[in-house]
Structure formats: C-alpha cells, structure tokens
Design an enzyme around this catalytic site. Structure first.
Site, PDB file in Angstrom:
ATOM      1  N   SER A  64      23.311  15.845  95.587  1.00  0.00           N
ATOM      2  CA  SER A  64      23.217  17.244  95.142  1.00  0.00           C
ATOM      3  C   SER A  64      21.897  17.867  95.590  1.00  0.00           C
ATOM      4  CB  SER A  64      23.329  17.336  93.614  1.00  0.00           C
ATOM      5  OG  SER A  64      24.646  17.079  93.226  1.00  0.00           O
ATOM      6  N   TYR A  99      35.529  15.147  93.030  1.00  0.00           N
ATOM      7  CA  TYR A  99      35.628  15.361  94.482  1.00  0.00           C
ATOM      8  C   TYR A  99      37.029  15.850  94.838  1.00  0.00           C
ATOM      9  CZ  TYR A  99      31.329  12.681  95.256  1.00  0.00           C
ATOM     10  OH  TYR A  99      30.036  12.248  95.258  1.00  0.00           O
ATOM     11  N   ASP A 102      20.719  12.179  91.390  1.00  0.00           N
ATOM     12  CA  ASP A 102      21.765  12.648  92.299  1.00  0.00           C
ATOM     13  C   ASP A 102      21.174  13.216  93.602  1.00  0.00           C
ATOM     14  OD1 ASP A 102      23.958  13.704  93.527  1.00  0.00           O
ATOM     15  OD2 ASP A 102      24.661  14.842  91.805  1.00  0.00           O
ATOM     16  N   ARG A 106      28.724  10.835  89.910  1.00  0.00           N
ATOM     17  CA  ARG A 106      28.360  12.232  89.632  1.00  0.00           C
ATOM     18  C   ARG A 106      28.572  12.480  88.134  1.00  0.00           C
ATOM     19  NH1 ARG A 106      28.556  14.348  94.982  1.00  0.00           N
ATOM     20  NH2 ARG A 106      27.020  15.919  94.527  1.00  0.00           N
ATOM     21  N   GLN A 151      22.620  12.512  86.668  1.00  0.00           N
ATOM     22  CA  GLN A 151      22.209  13.740  87.366  1.00  0.00           C
ATOM     23  C   GLN A 151      20.792  13.669  87.931  1.00  0.00           C
ATOM     24  OE1 GLN A 151      22.985  17.025  84.764  1.00  0.00           O
ATOM     25  NE2 GLN A 151      24.754  17.686  85.936  1.00  0.00           N
TER      26      GLN A 151
HETATM   27  P1  NAD Z   1      31.666  17.369  98.893  1.00  0.00           P
HETATM   28  O1  NAD Z   1      30.414  17.478  99.698  1.00  0.00           O
HETATM   29  O2  NAD Z   1      32.421  16.096  98.890  1.00  0.00           O
HETATM   30  O3  NAD Z   1      32.670  18.519  99.409  1.00  0.00           O
HETATM   31  C1  NAD Z   1      32.268  19.867  99.470  1.00  0.00           C
HETATM   32  C2  NAD Z   1      33.402  20.763  99.010  1.00  0.00           C
HETATM   33  O4  NAD Z   1      34.454  20.733  99.987  1.00  0.00           O
HETATM   34  C3  NAD Z   1      34.040  20.355  97.686  1.00  0.00           C
HETATM   35  O5  NAD Z   1      33.921  21.416  96.779  1.00  0.00           O
HETATM   36  C4  NAD Z   1      35.488  20.083  98.051  1.00  0.00           C
HETATM   37  O6  NAD Z   1      36.389  20.462  97.034  1.00  0.00           O
HETATM   38  C5  NAD Z   1      35.657  20.941  99.288  1.00  0.00           C
HETATM   39  N1  NAD Z   1      36.802  20.586 100.148  1.00  0.00           N
HETATM   40  C6  NAD Z   1      37.261  19.372 100.512  1.00  0.00           C
HETATM   41  N2  NAD Z   1      38.348  19.487 101.291  1.00  0.00           N
HETATM   42  C7  NAD Z   1      38.573  20.813 101.449  1.00  0.00           C
HETATM   43  C8  NAD Z   1      39.555  21.576 102.148  1.00  0.00           C
HETATM   44  N3  NAD Z   1      40.521  20.996 102.841  1.00  0.00           N
HETATM   45  N4  NAD Z   1      39.499  22.911 102.072  1.00  0.00           N
HETATM   46  C9  NAD Z   1      38.515  23.513 101.359  1.00  0.00           C
HETATM   47  N5  NAD Z   1      37.545  22.854 100.679  1.00  0.00           N
HETATM   48  C10 NAD Z   1      37.595  21.516 100.718  1.00  0.00           C
HETATM   49  O7  NAD Z   1      31.448  17.815  97.393  1.00  0.00           O
HETATM   50  P2  NAD Z   1      30.102  17.923  96.539  1.00  0.00           P
HETATM   51  O8  NAD Z   1      29.412  19.184  96.852  1.00  0.00           O
HETATM   52  O9  NAD Z   1      29.359  16.669  96.694  1.00  0.00           O
HETATM   53  O10 NAD Z   1      30.691  18.052  95.075  1.00  0.00           O
HETATM   54  C11 NAD Z   1      31.793  17.281  94.662  1.00  0.00           C
HETATM   55  C12 NAD Z   1      32.115  17.545  93.217  1.00  0.00           C
HETATM   56  O11 NAD Z   1      31.191  16.891  92.378  1.00  0.00           O
HETATM   57  C13 NAD Z   1      32.146  18.972  92.798  1.00  0.00           C
HETATM   58  O12 NAD Z   1      33.224  19.114  91.909  1.00  0.00           O
HETATM   59  C14 NAD Z   1      30.858  19.144  92.051  1.00  0.00           C
HETATM   60  O13 NAD Z   1      30.933  20.188  91.103  1.00  0.00           O
HETATM   61  C15 NAD Z   1      30.775  17.811  91.391  1.00  0.00           C
HETATM   62  N6  NAD Z   1      29.409  17.444  91.033  1.00  0.00           N
HETATM   63  C16 NAD Z   1      29.193  16.972  89.753  1.00  0.00           C
HETATM   64  C17 NAD Z   1      27.910  16.598  89.384  1.00  0.00           C
HETATM   65  C18 NAD Z   1      27.639  16.068  88.011  1.00  0.00           C
HETATM   66  O14 NAD Z   1      28.430  16.228  87.129  1.00  0.00           O
HETATM   67  N7  NAD Z   1      26.524  15.396  87.836  1.00  0.00           N
HETATM   68  C19 NAD Z   1      26.875  16.686  90.287  1.00  0.00           C
HETATM   69  C20 NAD Z   1      27.130  17.162  91.565  1.00  0.00           C
HETATM   70  C21 NAD Z   1      28.417  17.526  91.925  1.00  0.00           C
END
Ligand code: NAD
Length: 380
Positions: A133, A227, A130, A122, A127
């Site tokens: 996302s 994550y 991805d 990520r 991006q």
């Molecule tokens: P994910 O699908 O793994 O999880 C979804 C959400 O669930 C996350 O925000 C996580 O913090 C939350 N979560 C996990 N356990 C939990 C709990 N016990 N209680 C409450 N919430 C809980 O995550 P995702 O949507 O794939 O995103 C993961 C991270 O990657 C995020 O920080 C996102 O901003 C980041 N991201 C970065 C990029 C990039 O820089 N290119 C792109 C996409 C996502």
C-alpha cells in the site's frame, strides 16, 4: 537481534530499507542495527545520520553479512549476498514470489528464512507493515505527475482574460490503492476523473473522491483478501468495450489493474489507443506484469499516432525520500513482530508471519508458491 541494511544493488534502486528515524527506534527497542556505508545517501540519509541514530556504519559488506539475523531490503538481494548469510537468517524484501518463484531456490539452498513483503495479509492488524500500500500510494501519485509533465495541456479549468480552458479528463483503470491515489491526485489538480474497477466495492471509494465510477452491470469480481479475481473473457470483452468508449474522451489514462500472481489484465486495446486524441497520454502501472495497455513496453515511451504510452516499473524509487521513509516504517513494524524482548522469536501461529514467511528451514511454506514451482512450466 542484529539487523543489517545494505545499499540496494539494482541500478534504478535508490531507496533504502531502513532510514535513520527507524534505526533509532529499533536500537531503542534493544536491537543492533548495522548499515552499509552509503546505503541511504540517495534517499536523503548520510552515514553520519545513521550513526547519530545509533546505527553502526561499515563499508565492509563481508563483515556485515554473516552477523545478520534480519536483512530488510527493498528488492531480493543477489544470490551471492544470500550465500554469505548465516543459516536461519531472515531476509524481508519484495521477493516477487508469484512472479519469480524460481528465484526462491537460493533461500532454500542456503537454509534462510524468506519473508515476502507482498504476502503480508491485507488485514487491519497488518496495516502498519503494508509495504504494497505504501509503494502503490507513491506510484499512483507519481503516475499523475508524469502525465502532467508530458501532456501538452493543463489539468485545471482556468478562466482567464483570454477565455476559458476546460479541465483535463482523466480515466483511472483499477481503483485499488494506486488507482485511488491517482484519482485523488488528479482531482487535486482540478481534472475531471472517471474510475473503473471490476470490484463493486471500489465504486464507493471512487465516488467519495469526487470521480465518476464506471462499472459493468452485475459484475463484482471481489476475491480473497479484497483482491480482484481473474474474470472470464466475456467480462473482459465488456470491460474493453466500455474503456474504448471512455478512452475517446480522455486526455490521460492511468492504468493500475492487477490480479495477484497473474498477468495483468489487458484492458486498453490498440483500438482504444487509436480512439484517443493526439497529444493524450497513458501511464501503465502494470508494465512489470505484462501491462494493462496492449501497446505498452516496460520502461519505454511509445508514441502511437501522437498518444504517448509510459510503463514505468519502479515509480516509488523516483520519490526515494518518502518511499524509503514509508517502507522503513513498515519494515520496523515487521521487525517488532519478529522479536520478543529484543531476541528473535518466530511465532508461526501469528497470521501475519504465517502469511508472509514463504521459506523457512529449507522448505517452501506457501502452498500456492509450491504449486507454481512444481508445475511443469516452472523453471525450477
Ligand atoms: P491490486 O494492485 O492487486 O489491483 C489494483 C486494482 O485493479 C484492484 O482494485 C483490482 O480490483 C483492480 N482490477 C483487477 N482486475 C481488473 C480488471 N480486469 N478490470 C478493472 N480493474 C481490475 O490491488 P491493491 O491496490 O493492492 O488492493 C487490493 C485490495 O486490498 C483492495 O480491495 C484494497 O482496498 C484492499 N486493501 C486492504 C487493506 C487493509 O485492509 N489493510 C490495505 C490495502 C489494500
């Protein structure tokens, strides 16, 4: 580079890995793209559209498979498909390597290269590739629509001659990509929204969308790559208590909480469901990984004391045109990374390829997956 696209075989899968728009770009970049007849029909792309874009369409899968250098797919192709690919062929798909590591055996045995789209780092540079996302964005949006369709109330506040209707109250659990899109969609429809996450950084994003951020004091479970990490039972207990209180006021809860490679955290207990009003609804997007709600069952609708609980496992496929378009653009960016001057060129010094290529030359390359496979509980 020979790129082959098949019609997906899973019964609920109507997306296609490459749409004509991308085929045109890949052909212009010097690749040859062959498409199985009918592959894109349910995602809005006819065989004629592919041909017009410069693709070759064939109804003969047996003829297509042996020539593929790269087989992009939405889901892991069946073992009988993998067995017909040539040595060294690359399969790039959502392979669920941490959830179904035993299914990687066919890649090792057939000497194929497996790219797990879930393992694309990520990072800013990655991006454009991805897929997680892209698909989470669609799932978050559609989860809200599913709720609006099934709630016996409207989302916006309305002031009418017959009096005022208050806005719906929506609680979104997990504020990653899907959760933030769910918040944005619910806000666009006029709901009052609360969002919860155990990563403190999510607070700013939640608030920027006009929702209230619920948090547990002094908890920030941000782990590797942005994550969440798995948290202890004491934090989980506090989270469940907070969410049980919030559930009592919610007309709708959308849950999206995940920790990669682990069972989804259990956050909405039976007690929380029983605190909700009759006629409210829960959409649990973590259903494929065990669910965030104690009562949810994958792809079933549960009615518990008048609260409807949905756990759809493939919402992106219900919006096949845009889901395919985004997936296809991501995969095209990946294909561009795999080729140099129109020929296949795997550069494992590249952090993106190094991160997502999990099987190559008969070896599992990812340490975490190797550990899961070698653990005594593994089915391999
Ligand atoms: P994910 O699908 O793994 O999880 C979804 C959400 O669930 C996350 O925000 C996580 O913090 C939350 N979560 C996990 N356990 C939990 C709990 N016990 N209680 C409450 N919430 C809980 O995550 P995702 O949507 O794939 O995103 C993961 C991270 O990657 C995020 O920080 C996102 O901003 C980041 N991201 C970065 C990029 C990039 O820089 N290119 C792109 C996409 C996502």
């Amino acid at each position: 580079m020979q790129i082959v696209v098949l019609k997906e075989s899973a019964t609920d899968e109507i997306r296609v890995a490459l749409v004509p728009e991308s085929v045109k770009k890949l052909v212009a970049a010097g690749n040859e793209v062959s498409v199985e007849a009918g592959a894109g029909l349910l995602a809005g792309a006819s065989d004629a559209d592919y041909e017009q874009a410069g693709g070759k369409v064939s109804a003969n899968r047996e003829e297509l498979l042996p020539k593929a250098d790269v087989l992009p797919a939405i889901n892991r192709p069946a073992d009988e498909v993998l067995a017909k690919l040539k040595t060294g062929a690359i399969v790039a798909a959502l392979l669920r390597p941490l959830d179904e590591p035993e299914k990687l055996r066919a890649f090792v045995e057939n000497n194929l290269t497996a790219i797990s789209l879930e393992m694309i780092p990520r990072t800013t540079r990655a991006q454009a590739m991805d897929v997680l996302s892209s698909m989470a964005t669609i799932a978050g949006y559609k989860a809200v629509l599913l709720a609006t369709e099934n709630l016996p109330r409207m989302f916006p506040m309305l002031t009418t001659a017959a009096g005022t209707i208050p806005p719906a109250r929506v609680l979104v659990v997990g504020a990653g990509v899907a959760g933030l899109q769910a918040i944005a969609t619910a806000r666009r429809l006029g709901a009052v929204v609360e969002g919860f996450d155990i990563r403190a950084a999510a607070g700013e994003a939640v608030r920027s969308l006009g929702a209230k951020f619920l948090e547990i004091e002094n908890v920030n479970a941000e782990g590797e790559g942005g994550y969440a990490k798995e948290v202890g039972e004491d934090v989980m207990e506090k989270a469940r208590e907070l969410l049980t209180r919030a559930a009592a006021n919610a007309d709708c809860i959308i849950t999206t909480a995940q920790v990669p490679g682990r069972r989804a955290p259990l956050l909405i207990t039976t007690q929380a469901v029983e605190a909700m009003k009759r006629g409210s609804a829960i959409v649990d997007l973590a259903g494929a990984n065990g669910g965030n709600c104690e009562l949810s069952a994958p792809n079933e609708t549960i009615n518990h004391n008048g609260v409807l609980i949905y756990a759809p496992t493939n919402l992106p496929a219900t919006i096949p045109v845009h889901a395919s378009q985004l997936f296809s653009r991501n995969v095209t960016a990946l294909c561009n990374l795999l080729a140099k001057d129109g020929a296949l060129n795997l550069d494992f010094a590249d952090d993106i390829l190094n991160g997502c290529c999990i099987v190559h030359a008969g070896e599992i390359r990812n340490e975490r997956i190797r550990e899961i496979i070698q653990s005594p509980k593994s089915k391999v």
